[in-house]
Design a protein around this motif. Structure first.
Motif, PDB file in Angstrom:
ATOM      1  N   LEU A 137       0.839  -1.208   0.000  1.00 25.47           N
ATOM      2  CA  LEU A 137       0.000   0.000   0.000  1.00 25.47           C
ATOM      3  C   LEU A 137       0.870   1.254   0.000  1.00 25.47           C
ATOM      4  O   LEU A 137       0.668   2.174  -0.802  1.00 25.47           O
ATOM      5  CB  LEU A 137      -0.901  -0.004   1.243  1.00 25.47           C
ATOM      6  CG  LEU A 137      -1.755   1.247   1.450  1.00 25.47           C
ATOM      7  CD1 LEU A 137      -2.913   1.275   0.467  1.00 25.47           C
ATOM      8  CD2 LEU A 137      -2.281   1.314   2.879  1.00 25.47           C
ATOM      9  N   LYS A 187       0.774   2.630  -3.768  1.00 25.95           N
ATOM     10  CA  LYS A 187      -0.368   3.525  -3.818  1.00 25.95           C
ATOM     11  C   LYS A 187      -0.051   4.863  -3.131  1.00 25.95           C
ATOM     12  O   LYS A 187      -0.131   5.927  -3.733  1.00 25.95           O
ATOM     13  CB  LYS A 187      -1.575   2.864  -3.156  1.00 25.95           C
ATOM     14  CG  LYS A 187      -2.842   3.620  -3.420  1.00 25.95           C
ATOM     15  CD  LYS A 187      -4.113   2.821  -3.110  1.00 25.95           C
ATOM     16  CE  LYS A 187      -5.342   3.729  -3.237  1.00 25.95           C
ATOM     17  NZ  LYS A 187      -6.136   3.807  -1.998  1.00 25.95           N
ATOM     18  N   ARG A 197       2.872   5.922  -1.781  1.00 27.36           N
ATOM     19  CA  ARG A 197       4.223   6.397  -2.136  1.00 27.36           C
ATOM     20  C   ARG A 197       4.728   7.458  -1.173  1.00 27.36           C
ATOM     21  O   ARG A 197       5.206   8.520  -1.566  1.00 27.36           O
ATOM     22  CB  ARG A 197       4.272   6.861  -3.589  1.00 27.36           C
ATOM     23  CG  ARG A 197       4.252   5.631  -4.490  1.00 27.36           C
ATOM     24  CD  ARG A 197       4.289   5.959  -5.941  1.00 27.36           C
ATOM     25  NE  ARG A 197       2.993   6.487  -6.368  1.00 27.36           N
ATOM     26  CZ  ARG A 197       2.615   6.590  -7.626  1.00 27.36           C
ATOM     27  NH1 ARG A 197       3.404   6.161  -8.588  1.00 27.36           N
ATOM     28  NH2 ARG A 197       1.462   7.098  -7.925  1.00 27.36           N
TER      29      ARG A 197
END
Lengths: 147, 143
Positions: free
Chosen positions: B88, B92, B94
Motif C-alpha cells: 500500500l 499507492k 508512495r
C-alpha cells in the motif's frame, strides 16, 4: 540570523524556567546512553555503563548531565546569537572531544522525550515544534566549527 | 539492529499498558507530525482540515495505530506480517520512507507525555528498535 516568533521565545523561556536541570540533565544523558548505546564511546572514563540500571545510577553520568544542561542554558539566555555563544563549545566538541556531530541529534531526541514526560499535556504540538526548532539551532551551532 | 527476545517482551509489555489509549495516541501523534514537520502535510492536501483534533486527523490517527497494533502481533516476522501495508505504502501512497522516522519520533513523544512512568529508558530503546524495524518492513516493497 534565526528568526524567533514571540510564541517560540516565550515557550523556550517558559520550559527552561520550569524544568529541574538537576533531573532533566541526568535523565536525558542517561537515556541517550541507554537508547543509543554507541554514544557510550565518548564516556570510557565513566566506569560502569554495563546496563540501564548502572547507567541511571552512575554519578559521573548524572554530573555530566548537569554540565550539558548548564551549557544549554547559555543558548536559552542568548537566543539571538546561539552560533557565536557556542563557538568555543563547538571547537571543544570537534577538536578536543572528537564527538561525531550526528550524536547531537540523538541527545536532542532524548532531551525532547524527557521534557515531554515532565510536561505531559502541556507539551503540545506547537510547544514541541518550538522546542525542536530551538534544539535544532543549538545542534547546528555546535556543528559550525567542525572542519 | 534486530529485535531480541527481550526487546519483543518489552514492546508487548509497553503495548499492553498503552493500547487502551491507542486512538488518542494516534490522533495526537499524527497531529503533531503535521505541526512539527510541516512538509508532511503534502501527503494530506486532499483533506479539508489538517488541524489537530479535526475529524480526518483523528480518524487517520486511529487507522495508523491499527497498523501499529498489527505490527505488535506480527513482531516475530514484520516483513511478511506487514507485506500488504508495505505494498500500500509503496505502490499507492508512495510516502517517502524518511517520514516513517518522523512519525516514529512523534509517537514516542506522545507516549512519553501520556505515560511517563511506563516509558522508561528500557521501554524507549525497545520501542525505538521496534518502530525502526516496522519502518524497514513498510519500506520492503518500495524497490
Amino acid at each position: 540570523m534565526v528568526q524567533w516568533t514571540d510564541f517560540e521565545r516565550a515557550t523556550i523561556q517558559d520550559i527552561f524556567s520550569k524544568i529541574d536541570y538537576d533531573i532533566v540533565g541526568p535523565a536525558a544523558l542517561s537515556r541517550c546512553l541507554i537508547v543509543y548505546p554507541w554514544t557510550q564511546r565518548y564516556f570510557g572514563s565513566f566506569g560502569n555503563l554495563y546496563n540501564a540500571a548502572a547507567i541511571t545510577s552512575n554519578p559521573k553520568v548524572a554530573a555530566h548531565g548537569k554540565v550539558v544542561l548548564a551549557g544549554l542554558e547559555k543558548a536559552v539566555k542568548n537566543m539571538d546569537d546561539i552560533k557565536t555563544t557556542y563557538s568555543d563549545l563547538s571547537v571543544l566538541h570537534s577538536e578536543k572531544l572528537h564527538v561525531d556531530p550526528d550524536n547531537f541529534n540523538l541527545l536532542a531526541d532524548c532531551l525532547t522525550i524527557v521534557v515531554a514526560s515532565q510536561m505531559g499535556k502541556a507539551f503540545s504540538g506547537d510547544v514541541q515544534a518550538a522546542f525542536q526548532k530551538f534544539v535544532a539551532v543549538v545542534v547546528a551551532s555546535l556543528r559550525k566549527q567542525y572542519h | 539492529m534486530s529485535l531480541t527476545d527481550k526487546d519483543k517482551a518489552a514492546v508487548k509489555a509497553l503495548w499492553a499498558r498503552i493500547s487502551k489509549g491507542a486512538d488518542a495516541i494516534g490522533a495526537d501523534a499524527l497531529a503533531r507530525l503535521l505541526v512539527v514537520y510541516p512538509q508532511t502535510k503534502t501527503y494530506f492536501a486532499h483533506w479539508p482540515d489538517l488541524n489537530p483534533g479535526s475529524a480526518p486527523v483523528v480518524k487517520h490517527g486511529k487507522k495508523i495505530m491499527g497498523g501499529v497494533a498489527q505490527a505488535v502481533t506480527k513482531i516475530d516476522d514484520l516483513s511478511s506480517g506487514l507485506l500488504e501495508l508495505s505494498e500500500l505504502h509503496a505502490f499507492k501512497l508512495r510516502v517517502d520512507p524518511a517520514n516513517f522516522k518522523l512519525l516514529a519520533q512523534c509517537l514516542q513523544v506522545v507516549i512519553a507525555s501520556m505515560f511517563p512512568n511506563d516509558f522508561t529508558p528500557e521501554a524507549h530503546v525497545a520501542l525505538d528498535k521496534f518502530l525502526s524495524n516496522v519502518a524497514l518492513a513498510l519500506s520492503e516493497r518500495y524497490r
